[in-house]
Scaffold this motif. Structure first.
Motif, short mmCIF file in Angstrom:
data_model
loop_
_atom_site.label_atom_id
_atom_site.label_comp_id
_atom_site.label_asym_id
_atom_site.label_seq_id
_atom_site.Cartn_x
_atom_site.Cartn_y
_atom_site.Cartn_z
N GLN A 136 46.90 37.46 57.03
CA GLN A 136 47.34 37.97 55.89
C GLN A 136 46.89 37.32 54.92
OE1 GLN A 136 49.09 40.66 55.55
NE2 GLN A 136 48.55 41.57 57.06
N MET A 137 45.81 36.65 55.39
CA MET A 137 45.66 35.44 53.86
C MET A 137 44.32 36.28 52.52
SD MET A 137 43.96 32.58 52.85
CE MET A 137 43.31 32.36 51.05
N PRO A 138 45.29 36.52 51.58
CA PRO A 138 44.25 37.25 50.25
C PRO A 138 43.43 36.70 50.12
CG PRO A 138 46.05 35.95 50.19
CD PRO A 138 46.48 35.36 50.90
N ILE A 139 42.65 37.84 49.68
CA ILE A 139 40.98 37.43 48.74
C ILE A 139 41.24 37.82 47.15
CG2 ILE A 139 39.97 37.98 50.69
CD1 ILE A 139 38.99 40.51 49.75
N SER A 140 40.62 37.24 46.06
CA SER A 140 40.02 37.58 45.64
C SER A 140 39.54 38.68 44.05
CB SER A 140 40.29 36.17 44.36
OG SER A 140 40.61 36.90 43.27
N ILE A 141 40.21 39.54 43.78
CA ILE A 141 39.61 40.54 43.46
C ILE A 141 39.43 40.29 41.70
CG2 ILE A 141 38.95 42.78 43.11
CD1 ILE A 141 38.31 42.55 45.85
N THR A 142 38.11 40.18 41.18
CA THR A 142 38.67 40.12 39.60
C THR A 142 37.17 41.53 39.16
OG1 THR A 142 37.62 37.53 39.73
CG2 THR A 142 37.21 37.81 38.27
N LEU A 143 38.36 40.79 37.78
CA LEU A 143 37.87 42.32 37.57
C LEU A 143 37.71 42.07 35.69
CD1 LEU A 143 40.62 45.20 38.78
CD2 LEU A 143 38.17 45.10 38.67
N LEU A 144 36.70 41.95 35.18
CA LEU A 144 36.63 42.62 33.79
C LEU A 144 36.85 44.13 32.44
CD1 LEU A 144 33.20 41.25 33.62
CD2 LEU A 144 34.58 40.36 33.93
N SER A 145 37.21 43.90 31.20
CA SER A 145 37.68 44.79 31.40
C SER A 145 37.52 44.76 29.60
CB SER A 145 39.84 44.93 30.40
OG SER A 145 39.86 45.89 30.20
N GLU A 157 25.28 38.29 33.48
CA GLU A 157 25.75 38.29 31.84
C GLU A 157 26.86 39.34 32.11
OE1 GLU A 157 23.71 38.61 35.22
OE2 GLU A 157 21.71 37.38 34.20
N GLU A 158 27.43 40.18 33.05
CA GLU A 158 28.34 40.54 32.77
C GLU A 158 29.83 39.58 31.97
OE1 GLU A 158 27.72 44.66 35.14
OE2 GLU A 158 29.07 42.93 36.46
N GLU A 159 30.16 38.58 33.02
CA GLU A 159 30.87 37.87 32.47
C GLU A 159 30.83 36.85 31.72
OE1 GLU A 159 31.81 36.09 36.60
OE2 GLU A 159 31.39 34.79 36.39
N LEU A 160 29.30 36.92 30.72
CA LEU A 160 29.34 36.68 29.51
C LEU A 160 29.90 37.26 28.11
CD1 LEU A 160 26.05 34.98 30.39
CD2 LEU A 160 27.97 33.66 29.82
N CYS A 161 29.57 38.53 28.58
CA CYS A 161 30.23 40.49 27.96
C CYS A 161 31.34 39.73 27.24
CB CYS A 161 29.36 40.88 28.20
SG CYS A 161 27.92 41.41 28.04
N VAL A 162 32.59 39.13 28.12
CA VAL A 162 34.02 39.87 27.71
C VAL A 162 34.68 38.35 27.29
CG1 VAL A 162 34.20 41.89 29.30
CG2 VAL A 162 34.41 39.30 30.56
N ALA A 163 35.91 37.51 27.07
CA ALA A 163 36.48 37.16 27.27
C ALA A 163 37.37 36.97 27.60
CB ALA A 163 37.09 37.29 25.04
N ALA A 164 37.99 37.72 28.56
CA ALA A 164 39.24 37.51 29.21
C ALA A 164 38.54 38.37 30.79
CB ALA A 164 40.07 37.64 28.72
N ARG A 165 38.76 37.00 31.46
CA ARG A 165 39.03 38.40 33.14
C ARG A 165 40.66 37.92 33.37
NH1 ARG A 165 34.91 34.15 32.97
NH2 ARG A 165 35.72 33.27 34.73
N LEU A 166 40.62 39.74 34.81
CA LEU A 166 41.69 39.68 35.66
C LEU A 166 41.83 38.78 37.43
CD1 LEU A 166 45.17 39.88 35.11
CD2 LEU A 166 44.42 42.46 36.60
N MET A 167 42.13 38.66 37.79
CA MET A 167 41.99 37.72 39.19
C MET A 167 43.51 38.12 40.23
SD MET A 167 43.23 35.04 41.55
CE MET A 167 43.97 34.29 40.86
N VAL A 168 43.00 39.37 40.56
CA VAL A 168 44.11 39.60 41.77
C VAL A 168 44.05 39.52 42.94
CG1 VAL A 168 45.62 41.35 42.12
CG2 VAL A 168 44.49 41.51 39.89
N ALA A 169 44.51 38.56 43.12
CA ALA A 169 44.79 37.72 45.30
C ALA A 169 45.36 39.14 46.21
CB ALA A 169 45.82 36.86 44.84
N VAL A 170 44.53 40.34 46.56
CA VAL A 170 45.79 40.82 47.77
C VAL A 170 45.24 40.79 48.34
CG1 VAL A 170 45.49 43.37 47.90
CG2 VAL A 170 44.80 42.28 45.74
N ASN A 171 47.03 40.90 49.80
CA ASN A 171 46.65 40.59 51.48
C ASN A 171 46.13 41.88 51.50
OD1 ASN A 171 48.44 42.18 51.64
ND2 ASN A 171 49.98 40.49 51.64
#
Length: 233
Positions: A136-145, A157-171
């Motif tokens: 049940q150890m979760p992993i992180s999924i980071t999404l850009l919008s 390069e994609e991270e440099l194009c956005v100002a915010a990212r969402l980190m979601v830890a899911v088991n």
């Protein structure tokens, strides 16, 4: 990851605990102007937050003597370079390492005369162990919008194009264990947030299923007989 014995946390005397050490190369800390200390602090806090969740690991199974002795999981992480999405890569590696962590069988021997404390005997048989339960150890999924579109596993390069990212830890059950927005310049619309959470859960389940298959194949390969050559026949 490795394991050793130490005193438990006074607030959780019946549980084991973890020690996290993160080291980052300056070239990996592009987001912080090469200041690896800021990146190290951010990664340490996020990994500790995911590990410290009561349901992430069976912490009580790591207790040896209540309030006196427990197993300590030493999680050492070294980031030499980042091509993007470093947090997700770390959490997947940490989970794989924890699932492959072998806890030796031990026996607690009662203390003898003159008030001697109990002694711990570790089995000499390297096959006498149990695997750590990290299912049940979760992993992180980071999404850009970006303008109504969402991207997972972003490159540098994609991270440099956005100002915010969402980190979601899911088991493995698809349950969200933690959420954190990375970046202070822009927020996320509630509708975007809901959509990103749903996408993160779907992606995490697929990644974890693939990881489980890889680890099962590794266990099967280790159990196969080794063919001897030359004088070892």
């Amino acid at each position: 990851s490795t394991q050793s014995t130490w005193e438990p946390d006074p607030l959780k005397p019946e549980c084991g605990r973890a020690e996290i050490l993160v080291e980052c190369n300056p070239s990996a800390a592009w987001e912080y102007g090469g200041d690896q200390q800021k990146l190290t602090l951010m990664l340490t806090q996020l990994i500790d937050r995911m590990l410290s969740a009561p349901t992430s690991l069976d912490w009580e199974s790591l207790c040896i003597a209540n309030g006196r002795q427990c197993w300590v999981l030493c999680v050492d992480i070294m980031v030499l370079e980042s091509g993007g999405n470093v947090l997700d890569a770390i959490t997947i590696a940490v989970r794989a390492a924890l699932q492959d962590t072998k806890i030796p069988h031990i026996t607690v021997v009662e203390g003898g005369y003159k008030g001697r404390s109990n002694q711990i005997e570790v089995s000499d048989d390297p096959r006498n162990f149990q695997l750590l339960n990290a299912d049940q150890m979760p992993i992180s999924i980071t999404l850009l919008s970006f303008k109504g579109y969402y991207a997972a596993d972003p490159s540098l390069e994609e991270e440099l194009c956005v100002a915010a990212r969402l980190m979601v830890a899911v088991n493995a059950k698809g349950q969200v264990c933690a959420v954190q927005k990375i970046g202070k310049k822009h927020g996320l619309h509630p509708t975007d947030l809901f959509t990103m959470l749903t996408a993160a859960k779907q992606i995490a389940v697929q990644v974890l299923q693939h990881l489980e298959q890889v680890l099962e194949d590794k266990i099967v390969a280790e159990e196969l007989p080794v063919e001897a050559y030359g004088f070892m026949r």
